[in-house]
Structure formats: structure tokens, C-alpha cells
Design a protein around this motif. Sequence first.
Motif, PDB file in Angstrom:
ATOM      1  N   PHE A   1      -7.887 -30.224 -28.210  1.00  0.00           N
ATOM      2  CA  PHE A   1      -7.930 -31.675 -28.047  1.00  0.00           C
ATOM      3  C   PHE A   1      -6.562 -32.297 -28.283  1.00  0.00           C
ATOM      4  O   PHE A   1      -6.174 -33.256 -27.607  1.00  0.00           O
ATOM      5  CB  PHE A   1      -8.953 -32.282 -29.007  1.00  0.00           C
ATOM      6  CG  PHE A   1      -9.261 -33.728 -28.737  1.00  0.00           C
ATOM      7  CD1 PHE A   1     -10.309 -34.078 -27.908  1.00  0.00           C
ATOM      8  CD2 PHE A   1      -8.499 -34.740 -29.305  1.00  0.00           C
ATOM      9  CE1 PHE A   1     -10.600 -35.414 -27.638  1.00  0.00           C
ATOM     10  CE2 PHE A   1      -8.771 -36.080 -29.047  1.00  0.00           C
ATOM     11  CZ  PHE A   1      -9.827 -36.416 -28.208  1.00  0.00           C
TER      12      PHE A   1
ATOM     13  N   ALA B   1      -5.121 -37.628 -24.570  1.00  0.00           N
ATOM     14  CA  ALA B   1      -6.292 -36.779 -24.328  1.00  0.00           C
ATOM     15  C   ALA B   1      -7.197 -37.388 -23.267  1.00  0.00           C
ATOM     16  O   ALA B   1      -7.665 -36.702 -22.352  1.00  0.00           O
ATOM     17  CB  ALA B   1      -7.063 -36.563 -25.626  1.00  0.00           C
TER      18      ALA B   1
ATOM     19  N   THR C   1     -14.939 -33.814 -30.535  1.00  0.00           N
ATOM     20  CA  THR C   1     -14.788 -32.500 -29.915  1.00  0.00           C
ATOM     21  C   THR C   1     -15.589 -31.481 -30.705  1.00  0.00           C
ATOM     22  O   THR C   1     -16.077 -31.772 -31.803  1.00  0.00           O
ATOM     23  CB  THR C   1     -13.299 -32.096 -29.830  1.00  0.00           C
ATOM     24  OG1 THR C   1     -13.159 -30.913 -29.031  1.00  0.00           O
ATOM     25  CG2 THR C   1     -12.712 -31.844 -31.212  1.00  0.00           C
TER      26      THR C   1
ATOM     27  N   ILE D   1      -3.011 -28.320 -21.136  1.00  0.00           N
ATOM     28  CA  ILE D   1      -4.302 -27.705 -20.815  1.00  0.00           C
ATOM     29  C   ILE D   1      -4.113 -26.845 -19.564  1.00  0.00           C
ATOM     30  O   ILE D   1      -3.621 -27.322 -18.535  1.00  0.00           O
ATOM     31  CB  ILE D   1      -5.384 -28.771 -20.574  1.00  0.00           C
ATOM     32  CG1 ILE D   1      -5.640 -29.574 -21.853  1.00  0.00           C
ATOM     33  CG2 ILE D   1      -6.674 -28.128 -20.085  1.00  0.00           C
ATOM     34  CD1 ILE D   1      -6.251 -28.785 -22.981  1.00  0.00           C
TER      35      ILE D   1
ATOM     36  N   ARG E   1     -10.987 -30.853 -23.192  1.00  0.00           N
ATOM     37  CA  ARG E   1     -10.595 -31.054 -24.589  1.00  0.00           C
ATOM     38  C   ARG E   1     -11.821 -31.307 -25.472  1.00  0.00           C
ATOM     39  O   ARG E   1     -11.874 -30.849 -26.618  1.00  0.00           O
ATOM     40  CB  ARG E   1      -9.621 -32.231 -24.693  1.00  0.00           C
ATOM     41  CG  ARG E   1      -8.264 -31.985 -24.023  1.00  0.00           C
ATOM     42  CD  ARG E   1      -7.424 -33.255 -24.016  1.00  0.00           C
ATOM     43  NE  ARG E   1      -6.185 -33.114 -23.268  1.00  0.00           N
ATOM     44  CZ  ARG E   1      -5.014 -32.774 -23.783  1.00  0.00           C
ATOM     45  NH1 ARG E   1      -4.917 -32.521 -25.084  1.00  0.00           N
ATOM     46  NH2 ARG E   1      -3.940 -32.685 -23.026  1.00  0.00           N
TER      47      ARG E   1
END
Length: 483
Positions: free
Chosen positions: A318, A302, A234, A325, A310
Motif C-alpha cells: 500500500f 495510493a 488494506t 506496483i 494495494r
Amino acid sequence: MSLGKAAKRPQAVTHVHALDSLLLAAFKDPAILGPTAARGANSFEALSAIATAAVALAAQKGPEAALLHLAALNKALADVPDCRAWPAVRRVIVAALALRTHRHGPLSPAAESQAAQLLQRLYFAHILSAQRKGVVEFTHVSRSGGTTFCQLAQRNGCSTEDFRHKENCLIEAFDDAPRYVDLAVHNALRPPGVATRCDDMAKGVAPRAQEVSCGERRSALRRAGHSVYSNEYTAVGGAEHPAHAHHCGNMLTVLQVRHPHARVVSHIKHMWHAYSKRCKGDRDVYFEGGRDAETWGRLLPAAMNNYLIRSMLGEAAFRLPVGAITREHLELARVFLAQQMNVILVLEEARLSFHSLRYGLGWWDFLEHANSAPADTAEGVPASLELLWERNALDVELYDFAAVMAAGDAVVYDVAAAMAARAGVAPQDAPAWLVQQAVVAARAEKGGEAAHTGGEVAHTGGDELSEDDYDYGEDEKPGGDVA
């Protein structure tokens, strides 16, 4: 070049909602057009003028008004430093042109000529910036074609720490390896007192041991002679809050996306095979309760829940729980994607991606497919996937937005292709010619001597850059060596 045709290539570029949302975001906050805009009042004023003129161009019907707003865009663009080819500037201008053409029909010949000059300027700025940066940062969203991208980088003359499939252009010191498995869930799936061959499962979700800044990354890559690397985890900078996350604008940033439904299925197949390979006959211990969507969702939180968002927003986002989210995260990811990604590739749009590789990266060899799934993986896919589709609805919206941005970029690449064709340059030679012309034109405008340059965009060594030349993310500064 006909903007009328270009604006429909492919049809996603006329996705009115995505284009309007980008223009509105830029109009409300012109600073999103350039991550470092706040460092210079002149740049911020230029970006404000670009946003205002772009919104006006998209809305105005008359030919005289279009000419006026195109002239304003050209004037404002002249105040943006050549070395900073901010992607969002390019995308806002293309969005305005596409919306104007979509709503009011073709531009007049005079306006189309001005628009073509504007798009040429945007492409030259992209090439100059890429040449100066000299290193590619590839945001590798797992199961989205990243292995193929790494292999293509090798075939196109790039260098990195390791091109083997297991390494996928990762740099070990950066700690960007993929994280999939919730190890607490993995352990809970194993009955108490039962030992298996995979008690210690790979690719567990864990924070970076130590974050390496963008400045440190580029310095380390340049010292090692590397010109490409991938980040399969990420963005950096977002360990405390997603708003602080950023991709490394001191390098040429590339993102490849895949439709989230296809990626989710690919992820499940990959991990079903991984459990077989690592656990051997013990795989069934972990799936005695079944392998439905809920099980995969808990095991790969995730990867099964808005993984693209993410991947864009850093470690804090993440590691959020499943379902955490939100639409606010989506909107931030949209801004980051438009603002921070120089080149966007769409796995399902092969011809569009070839165009982006050719003119966005300057690569000439892009027919490759790596990492096919083993034959036994389909049995791990749940019979019903509706739960996972619901959990990835926001990712689908971000994917659609990315596809529109990539289609808009192709309008600029079409200009590059048209220039090469008019000059009688073979397609495989076009980027080198365009780079040379860009440097000549830029230096001529500044009164300097024209100098020749050769080579392609993505694997050049890059110039030594001062701190002011970098396109940094928020609060990012050049750092020292990587320990």
C-alpha cells in the motif's frame, strides 16, 4: 440448469485468458486452492487431484472423458472438509466447466447431471462455511460502493459498531480507516508561513498503530455481538512483505470492485469536496499550481495508482511509491482474490451483484444507493486523465479478473436458484431453505441426525469453532482480546 447457458452468464465467464490463468496457477501450485492446505496432507492431495482433474476437464473433448474427470472432481471434493468452502476450489471447477463448454460445446446429459451435482455440493459447502463463521468481513475499496454495502447490511439484519455514513461499518479498535493523502505533499503545497484551516488534513497515509490479527478481530466481534465489519485500508499481515498479507478467512470475506477509471474520478471528486469542506476558503491555497493529474497523483499516491491491488496486498504494498506496483503484485493479488474472497460484487454489474447478495450472502434486501457526490465536485477533475489511466492499467486487469470470478460464482448461484425454483420456494425464502437442506445433506452423509436450521447466511451468530475449523491466512492463529 443448462451449463451451456450458465457458462455464458454474463459473457465475462468465457474470458478465456482469465480462466486459463487460474487453472494454470492451480495446476502449478495446488496449495493456492486452500490457504491452510499445507496443514494436512490429505487436504493437499485432494487439492492436487482437483487441480489435475479441472485442467483435464477443460482440455478434453469426448463425453466419456468429461464424465471421468467430473467423477474425479466429485471424489476429490469429498476429501475437502465441509466447513472449509475454499473459494478457489469453487472457481477452478467452474472455470474448467466454462472452458470445456466454451471450447467443445454442451456436455452430454449424463455429464451435465454430474456437473450439476458437483455445483450443488460447492454451494452447500459455501453455505455451511458461512453459517459456521457467522461474521462478514467486507473489504471496502474506497469509492467502490462500500457505503451502500454497509447500509444494506443494516437493512438485512446485521449488526456492527456504527452504521452511520462516516463510520461505514468500521471498528475503531482495528484501525482500518481509509488512508488517502500524502501529508508531506499536502504540507509542501502550502506556501511557507501560511496557516490554513486544514493544516492538519484528515485521511493521511500512515501505518496502523497496532495490527489486530484475524483471530483477535473475530473474537472481538463475537463478544460485541457484531456480524459484519469493514476494512477500508488494506489486508492484515503484509506490513513486511505482500506475500504475508491475507484477508480473514475465519470470516465470510466479501469484496466489491468498481472499474478503476470510474473509481479514480470518484476519488478526485470526493477529495475536491473534502478540501472544500475542511479547508473552507483556504482550499485554493493547496491548488494554486493547478489540479492536473500529476498534482492529484502526488497528493493521493495510493488512490491514484493501482489502489485495488494495494488494498489487497497489505501495508508494505500500500505504501509503495507511485509506479512501484508491478505485474508481480498483480499476479499475487489475482491469487489472493480467487483464493481468499468468498463473495465478489461488481458495482457496474447490478444484476450479477444482486444474485451474489441473494445467494452468496443470503440477503433479501439489496436495492439501495448511498453516498451520491455533491454537485460541486466535477470542477476538481483534471481535463486530461491519461496519466492516471496509465498508472491504473494493472488495476484494470485485476478488475477484469474479479468480474470473471464473480460471473463464475454466479454459475454456482444459478444452481441454488434452480433448486429453489424446483422446490417451489419463493426467492425471498430460498437461502433459508438451502441452508436447511445443506445441513441435512451434510449430516446425512456423515451418518448423523438431520437437524433443522433457519435464518440467513450473513447475520447468523455462527457456531463456536475450533482452531482447526478456521480458514486462516498464512501463519494466522486465533488470538486473544483486542486491547
